[in-house]
Structures are given as structure tokens and as C-alpha cells.
Motif scaffolding. Sequence first.
Motif, PDB file in Angstrom:
ATOM      1  N   SER A 131       0.825  -1.205   0.000  1.00  0.00           N
ATOM      2  CA  SER A 131       0.000   0.000   0.000  1.00  0.00           C
ATOM      3  C   SER A 131       0.862   1.259   0.000  1.00  0.00           C
ATOM      4  CB  SER A 131      -0.892  -0.033   1.241  1.00  0.00           C
ATOM      5  OG  SER A 131      -1.718   1.093   1.312  1.00  0.00           O
ATOM      6  N   ALA A 146      -1.263  -5.319  -7.468  1.00  0.00           N
ATOM      7  CA  ALA A 146      -1.340  -6.683  -6.928  1.00  0.00           C
ATOM      8  C   ALA A 146      -0.505  -7.673  -7.731  1.00  0.00           C
ATOM      9  CB  ALA A 146      -2.789  -7.141  -6.876  1.00  0.00           C
ATOM     10  N   HIS A 195      -3.609  -9.311   4.428  1.00  0.00           N
ATOM     11  CA  HIS A 195      -4.327  -8.523   3.417  1.00  0.00           C
ATOM     12  C   HIS A 195      -3.809  -8.795   2.002  1.00  0.00           C
ATOM     13  CE1 HIS A 195      -5.311  -6.628   7.134  1.00  0.00           C
ATOM     14  NE2 HIS A 195      -4.497  -5.613   7.084  1.00  0.00           N
ATOM     15  N   GLU A 196      -2.533  -9.147   1.850  1.00  0.00           N
ATOM     16  CA  GLU A 196      -1.916  -9.331   0.513  1.00  0.00           C
ATOM     17  C   GLU A 196      -2.540 -10.504  -0.244  1.00  0.00           C
ATOM     18  OE1 GLU A 196       2.268 -10.136   1.249  1.00  0.00           O
ATOM     19  OE2 GLU A 196       1.806 -12.083   2.145  1.00  0.00           O
ATOM     20  N   TRP A 236      -6.293  -8.264  -0.985  1.00  0.00           N
ATOM     21  CA  TRP A 236      -5.862  -7.382  -2.082  1.00  0.00           C
ATOM     22  C   TRP A 236      -5.544  -8.160  -3.353  1.00  0.00           C
ATOM     23  CZ3 TRP A 236      -1.863  -4.876   1.712  1.00  0.00           C
ATOM     24  CH2 TRP A 236      -2.508  -3.957   2.543  1.00  0.00           C
ATOM     25  N   TYR A 253     -14.336  -2.598  -1.469  1.00  0.00           N
ATOM     26  CA  TYR A 253     -14.292  -1.804  -0.242  1.00  0.00           C
ATOM     27  C   TYR A 253     -15.704  -1.332   0.099  1.00  0.00           C
ATOM     28  CZ  TYR A 253      -9.277  -1.896  -0.787  1.00  0.00           C
ATOM     29  OH  TYR A 253      -7.975  -2.325  -0.917  1.00  0.00           O
TER      30      TYR A 253
END
Length: 447
Positions: free
Chosen positions: A58, A64, A103-104, A151, A158
Motif C-alpha cells: 500500500s 497486486a 491482506h496481501e 488485495w 471496499y
Amino acid sequence: KEIPLKYGATNDGKRQDPAMQKFRDNRLGAFIHWGLYAIPGGEWNGKVYGGAAEWLKSWAKVPADEWLKLMDQWNPTKFDAKKWAKMAKEMGAKYVKITTKHHEGFCLWPSKYSKYTVANTPYKKDVLGEMVKAYNDEGIDVHFYFSVMDWSHPDYRYSIKSEEDSIAFSRFLEFTDNQLKELATRYPTVKDFWFDGTWDASIKKNGWWTAHAEQMLKEMLPGVTINSRLRADDNGKRHFDSNGRLMGDYESGYERRLPDPVKDLKVTQWDWEACMTIPENQWGYHKDWSLSYVKTPIEVIDRIVHAVSMGGNMVVNFGPQADGDFRPEEKALATAIGKWMHRYGEAVYACDYAGFDKQDWGYYTRGKNGEVYMIVFNQPYSERLVVKTPKGISVEKAALLGTGEEMNVVETARNEYNISIPEKSPDEPYVIRLKVRAAKGTKGIYR
Ligand SMILES: C[C@@H]1N[C@@H](c2cn(-c3ccccc3)nn2)[C@H](O)[C@@H]1O
């Protein structure tokens, strides 16, 4: 007046079943944040970012597909789950929370629902499975951290702003269900799911799903505990539902902070678990720890005891290196905590809030047989440790843990005592065990 809810809190008050008792009695856990982020360790294209290393994608605005190319470098040749388990055992951690997927979107297990997993790296092996077995073999419970926000997944949203968003997000929630069922099926000894990445509007709009996920896991794994952070109710209220009732089995909002021992005593009414970083804010491995303050072992032990003194658990974070070894600072910390816990763990494990007013010298905890512990972090120049007891409670005896040295107990006023400090001052925070007596008819101060 109660607000009718379909997806609100499921239990009222603390769970008292054996699985929850074990969760609570464990008290001290370790977090393992391990993922692709450990490879760059906070640096991207020659620039070091001071923010949390597991958020580097981020900070450096990495797309990604480019970020996930790090999989080609995932080859932790020094990884040895048995060594990791020995380290946790030596530290005195009774459980370990492992980032199954941060999150990745990179999965530490060979998930069949994503191509972004350890199976598609040079290392190939199921590191999650090896960790679960090694920790369990050491008698250490395993908890799974799981980030809902992903992500790597094209269907994550979102917010839901169109019919297309809604259809995509439904696919995403089905994908998430599949991964959760896969984790529960492959690793049935898991004792807890700690959900993260659940703050977006898209999740708050789908409180029903969060209630379904909790119920699904509890049906598959009887006794499993679920953190409050997963949950949103019918109205998008998180952690506590629209009637102010805690959702999930324990409150999980204390991340890198703790409730105040005087002003926030409300937290003693429910189960809760805090988690903390050693630097100011690094969960994943960061190559440069000089960028922020690194806590000393005593500062970590203070936070562990602070949590337990208010009826909570504490999880201390470790961010393993990309090669599968730990940085020296973390190894030294685990050893130092373990030494102290080996000596004074009696005042931490299976202990709880004592119901005594906080004093400057440190914290109180209470053991299962009603003994009260004083954990002294600040030695007073008066050489007297002030103890104020709740109404109807008197102090009979005081002894130093370890040597058994009896401390003088002098009553200075009603419900007030001076406890002497040890003859020879221990050169570390120490513990005095109090024998207290409740006068007849004293209402249970202990919840
Ligand atoms: C347990 C910790 N929770 C994750 C986190 C925290 N945050 C966050 C997001 C918005 C405000 C404050 C904190 N985002 N991700 C961190 O990356 C780590 O996994």
C-alpha cells in the motif's frame, strides 16, 4: 428497550465452557506475522518506508500482480517449525496466532481456491501445516489469523456501489467461506479464528455473512473461539451490537494499546485479548528497526501483566524473516520473557482481575484459589507497598514468590495496609502473593 436483531450477539456474558476456559487460562500468546511482505522487509525500489512492513504494498502503491510476483522468491530455507515451536515454548507462550492469509492474499497453506499460495512457490511446502503440528506437539494451542480483506482477489470490494459490486462481492464471500471451511477441515486442532480486515463498508453492509461465518466455524469445530472484530450486526455495528452486547467470544479491539486500569474497568465484564508489536508499529518483518522505538523485555512484560490484571489476554508479535529464521532481537526477547514467566508465571497463567484498586507500584492479579498477586514494577522510595482492599477483605499474609520470604503486613487504616519490600531487592519486577480473607457475608467481589 431491546432493538430486535437477526445478526447480533450470540452469547450473553462470558462463555464458561472448557474451551473458553482454556483460551482464558492461556493468557500469554505469540503472534506470527509471516508472508510475502517479509521478503522486501519495508523497502521497495530502493526506498525504505517507515510504515508497517506488511502494508508495504500500500505505501509503495504496488499493483497486486507485481506484488504477488514476490512468490517467485518465497523460499524460507531456514524454516524449521520444530525450532519455532521450541522458541514459543521457551517464551512461555501457551498459544500462537498465525497469519494464514494477510491482506496481501498470499496463503501459507496450499489452498485450492487461490493460486497465490505456498504450493506455487519454489518452497512448495505447506508451512502452515508444519507449524500447526510442531506447536501442537509442544502442547501449544494454535489460533488462525485470517484477513477477510484480500488485495489479491478481483472480487474484493471496499464498498458496494452497484449491482456489479454486489454480484462480485457475493462471489468473494463464497470464496472466503470456501477458504475458511478448507482451513477448518485441513487443520481441525485449530482453537480460534482471529479475523482482521473487516472494517470496510462492504463487510458492514453484510453483517449477516459475519454471523454466518461465526456459526459455520462453530458447527465445524465445536468449542472454537471467534474474535469480535469479525462481527457486524444487522445495522453494521461492529464488535458490540446495537444493544451494546459483545459479539464473538472475546473483544479484540486492543491492538497496540491497552484499557486504562482505573478508567476502563468495564472491560473486566467480558473476555478480551490484546495484541502488541515490539517496535512502535511493525507486524511483518521490517529490515530497519532503528526507525521507531523498540520495547525492552520489561516493557513487554508490563503490558502482559497489565492485560491479565484487567481480565484480558496478551499476544506478543513476532515477524519472522523471509529465510524462515527470526531476527536476533526477537530471539532475545522470547528468551527474556520466558525467564521471567518461568519464575513468576503463577501470577499470570489462569489468573484474572483481582478487584483491588490499582496502585502505583504495579498490578494485581487473582489466582483460581483466591490468592491475590502483587506484581511490582515500581519500587517506592517509602519502601512500603500500599494495598487498599475492597470492603470486607483483609490481608492475612504476604510472601515473595520464589524465595517464600515473608513480608511484613501492617494495617494502617480500615482496608489499608503497608506491605514491606523484600530484604534484598530483586533486580527485576517481582511478585508478592497475598493470603486474603473475606469477612463473613462479604458479597463476592470476584466475578
Ligand atoms: C493485527 C494487525 N492488524 C493489521 C491492520 C491494522 N490496520 C489498521 C487499519 C486502519 C486503522 C488502523 C489500523 N490495518 N491493518 C496489521 O497489519 C496487523 O495484522
